[in-house]
Write a protein that holds these residues in place. Structure first.
Motif, PDB file in Angstrom:
ATOM      1  N   THR A   1       0.721  -1.101  -0.099  1.00  0.00           N
ATOM      2  CA  THR A   1      -0.234  -0.650  -0.320  1.00  0.00           C
ATOM      3  C   THR A   1       0.710   0.986  -0.290  1.00  0.00           C
ATOM      4  O   THR A   1       0.252   2.118  -0.317  1.00  0.00           O
ATOM      5  CB  THR A   1      -1.166   0.327   1.637  1.00  0.00           C
ATOM      6  N   LYS A   2       2.176   1.062   0.183  1.00  0.00           N
ATOM      7  CA  LYS A   2       3.595   1.856   0.222  1.00  0.00           C
ATOM      8  C   LYS A   2       3.411   2.352  -1.002  1.00  0.00           C
ATOM      9  O   LYS A   2       3.405   1.760  -2.231  1.00  0.00           O
ATOM     10  CB  LYS A   2       4.430   2.018   1.011  1.00  0.00           C
ATOM     11  N   THR A   3       3.859   4.245  -1.448  1.00  0.00           N
ATOM     12  CA  THR A   3       4.485   4.274  -2.559  1.00  0.00           C
ATOM     13  C   THR A   3       6.065   4.201  -2.335  1.00  0.00           C
ATOM     14  O   THR A   3       6.416   3.271  -1.273  1.00  0.00           O
ATOM     15  CB  THR A   3       4.481   5.892  -2.487  1.00  0.00           C
ATOM     16  N   GLN A   4       6.600   4.378  -4.039  1.00  0.00           N
ATOM     17  CA  GLN A   4       8.078   4.029  -3.543  1.00  0.00           C
ATOM     18  C   GLN A   4       8.828   4.869  -2.554  1.00  0.00           C
ATOM     19  O   GLN A   4       9.752   3.640  -2.157  1.00  0.00           O
ATOM     20  CB  GLN A   4       8.367   4.380  -4.904  1.00  0.00           C
ATOM     21  N   ALA A   5       8.398   5.875  -2.421  1.00  0.00           N
ATOM     22  CA  ALA A   5       9.179   6.944  -1.505  1.00  0.00           C
ATOM     23  C   ALA A   5       8.950   5.990   0.188  1.00  0.00           C
ATOM     24  O   ALA A   5      10.199   5.875   0.522  1.00  0.00           O
ATOM     25  CB  ALA A   5       8.854   8.284  -1.640  1.00  0.00           C
ATOM     26  N   ASP A   6       8.425   5.967   0.342  1.00  0.00           N
ATOM     27  CA  ASP A   6       7.279   5.241   1.650  1.00  0.00           C
ATOM     28  C   ASP A   6       8.174   3.967   2.239  1.00  0.00           C
ATOM     29  O   ASP A   6       8.185   3.863   3.092  1.00  0.00           O
ATOM     30  CB  ASP A   6       5.843   5.226   2.105  1.00  0.00           C
ATOM     31  N   LEU A   7       8.590   3.946   0.999  1.00  0.00           N
ATOM     32  CA  LEU A   7       8.870   2.309   1.521  1.00  0.00           C
ATOM     33  C   LEU A   7      10.421   2.121   2.040  1.00  0.00           C
ATOM     34  O   LEU A   7      10.437   1.185   3.057  1.00  0.00           O
ATOM     35  CB  LEU A   7       9.180   1.602  -0.258  1.00  0.00           C
TER      36      LEU A   7
ATOM     37  N   PRO B   1      13.454   3.024 -10.236  1.00  0.00           N
ATOM     38  CA  PRO B   1      12.574   2.814  -8.547  1.00  0.00           C
ATOM     39  C   PRO B   1      11.516   1.975  -8.898  1.00  0.00           C
ATOM     40  O   PRO B   1      10.401   2.413  -8.968  1.00  0.00           O
ATOM     41  CB  PRO B   1      11.732   4.550  -8.649  1.00  0.00           C
ATOM     42  N   ILE B   2      11.356   0.725  -8.506  1.00  0.00           N
ATOM     43  CA  ILE B   2      10.466   0.107  -9.295  1.00  0.00           C
ATOM     44  C   ILE B   2      10.486  -1.465  -7.508  1.00  0.00           C
ATOM     45  O   ILE B   2      10.164  -2.133  -7.849  1.00  0.00           O
ATOM     46  CB  ILE B   2      10.779  -1.182 -10.700  1.00  0.00           C
ATOM     47  N   PHE B   3      11.020  -1.020  -6.807  1.00  0.00           N
ATOM     48  CA  PHE B   3      10.635  -1.607  -5.391  1.00  0.00           C
ATOM     49  C   PHE B   3       8.940  -2.562  -5.372  1.00  0.00           C
ATOM     50  O   PHE B   3       8.961  -3.062  -4.547  1.00  0.00           O
ATOM     51  CB  PHE B   3      11.775  -1.216  -3.936  1.00  0.00           C
ATOM     52  N   ASN B   4       8.484  -1.119  -5.323  1.00  0.00           N
ATOM     53  CA  ASN B   4       7.302  -0.957  -4.851  1.00  0.00           C
ATOM     54  C   ASN B   4       6.224  -1.606  -5.681  1.00  0.00           C
ATOM     55  O   ASN B   4       5.698  -2.911  -5.764  1.00  0.00           O
ATOM     56  CB  ASN B   4       6.690   0.209  -4.954  1.00  0.00           C
ATOM     57  N   LEU B   5       6.966  -2.012  -6.911  1.00  0.00           N
ATOM     58  CA  LEU B   5       5.604  -2.998  -8.206  1.00  0.00           C
ATOM     59  C   LEU B   5       6.723  -4.406  -7.777  1.00  0.00           C
ATOM     60  O   LEU B   5       5.749  -5.544  -8.515  1.00  0.00           O
ATOM     61  CB  LEU B   5       6.488  -3.016  -9.742  1.00  0.00           C
ATOM     62  N   VAL B   6       7.809  -5.016  -7.497  1.00  0.00           N
ATOM     63  CA  VAL B   6       8.321  -5.700  -6.973  1.00  0.00           C
ATOM     64  C   VAL B   6       7.358  -7.228  -5.803  1.00  0.00           C
ATOM     65  O   VAL B   6       7.009  -7.845  -5.729  1.00  0.00           O
ATOM     66  CB  VAL B   6       9.905  -6.076  -6.460  1.00  0.00           C
ATOM     67  N   VAL B   7       7.430  -4.982  -4.600  1.00  0.00           N
ATOM     68  CA  VAL B   7       6.286  -5.872  -3.476  1.00  0.00           C
ATOM     69  C   VAL B   7       5.020  -6.266  -3.807  1.00  0.00           C
ATOM     70  O   VAL B   7       4.424  -7.266  -3.799  1.00  0.00           O
ATOM     71  CB  VAL B   7       6.343  -5.026  -2.453  1.00  0.00           C
ATOM     72  N   THR B   8       4.123  -5.078  -4.691  1.00  0.00           N
ATOM     73  CA  THR B   8       3.090  -5.450  -5.226  1.00  0.00           C
ATOM     74  C   THR B   8       2.926  -6.990  -5.862  1.00  0.00           C
ATOM     75  O   THR B   8       1.639  -7.658  -5.931  1.00  0.00           O
ATOM     76  CB  THR B   8       2.860  -3.732  -6.064  1.00  0.00           C
TER      77      THR B   8
END
Length: 272
Positions: A24-30, A235-242
């Protein structure tokens, strides 16, 4: 014991909670918030859309590939294990004990030990970098065969089969009309083992496939992770987690759907 089980439950659920919260977080919030706390903005839907549209929707292609490998590979492994396990449990033929020894030996061999010989064999056949290099090895499930063998021995009473033969039923009719119903819990168990093994298969696709269009989710997400942490990091760590969260949802759904078939005592009262 209750306290111990609570500790184990927390240990098992914490990674899942981390995955759900961080999806549920953005890339920056991660990287700016604690792992088990929500970020400043709820971005789950945004992350899901970005995941399935990134790189021309390659994630959906990987999902389709994984489903293909599961349906053909795990489905075929379940069918073969059921037929072979039932035959070994209920029929007597020469070489049965030798086959039992071979199956036990195959169960003891780890799959990673066979990955390189399998690659060399499929390379000589010209099947590497094709879906068949994943599907065909997935059809072999020694543990599933052994499990069905043991389960069929006790769950299908020989007296019931003999009564059906006396009534004139053919072996095919006996299997599909009687034995299949009694074997349902065992079949579901083998199917779940096969599905999870194929869904989580990583090392075999990694060495067999070089074309990203045929990657399963496991290899594809790992490629994204390396892409996000490499020299030219994106900056795609949020995509990896999702993407990891989306990956586990089908497995959970399959388990919840199939667990209702885990029934005991189906043959109770059939033999007097």
């Amino acid at each position: 014991m209750t306290l111990l089980m609570v500790i184990f439950l927390i240990y098992a659920l914490t990674p899942i909670a981390w995955l759900v919260i961080n999806s549920t977080k953005t890339q920056a919030d991660l990287f700016s918030t604690f792992g088990l706390s929500f970020g400043g903005r709820f971005a789950l839907w945004e992350n899901i859309v970005a995941t399935i549209t990134y790189d021309d929707g390659i994630f959906l292609r990987w999902l389709g590939n994984t489903l293909l490998y599961v349906v053909l590979g795990a489905g075929g492994a379940t069918v073969l294990a059921t037929l072979a396990g039932y035959a070994l449990a209920k029929y007597r033929f020469p070489g049965r004990r030798a086959y039992f020894a071979v199956v036990l030996g195959a169960v003891a061999v780890p799959g990673t030990a066979l990955a390189v010989p399998t690659f060399l064999l499929f390379s000589q056949l010209g099947l590497t970098n094709t879906p068949w290099s994943i599907i065909l090895p997935s059809l072999i499930l020694p543990f599933g065969l052994y499990l069905m063998w043991v389960y069929a021995t006790d769950s299908v009473p020989t007296e019931v089969l003999e009564a059906a033969r006396i009534d004139g039923a053919s072996e095919f009719r006996i299997f599909f009309a009687i034995s299949m119903r009694l074997l349902a819990p065992g079949i579901v168990t083998v199917a779940l083992f096969a599905i999870v093994a194929t869904w989580n298969n990583y090392f075999l696709p990694l060495i067999m496939l070089s074309n990203p269009d045929w990657y399963p989710l496991t290899v594809g997400l790992n490629q994204w992770s390396e892409q996000a942490s490499g020299v030219a990091a994106e900056p795609i760590f949020n995509l990896v987690v999702t993407g990891s969260l989306i990956t586990i949802i089908p497995i959970v759904a399959i388990f919840l759907f199939l667990q209702r078939f885990w029934q005991a005592g189906l043959s109770a009262g059939s033999v007097k």
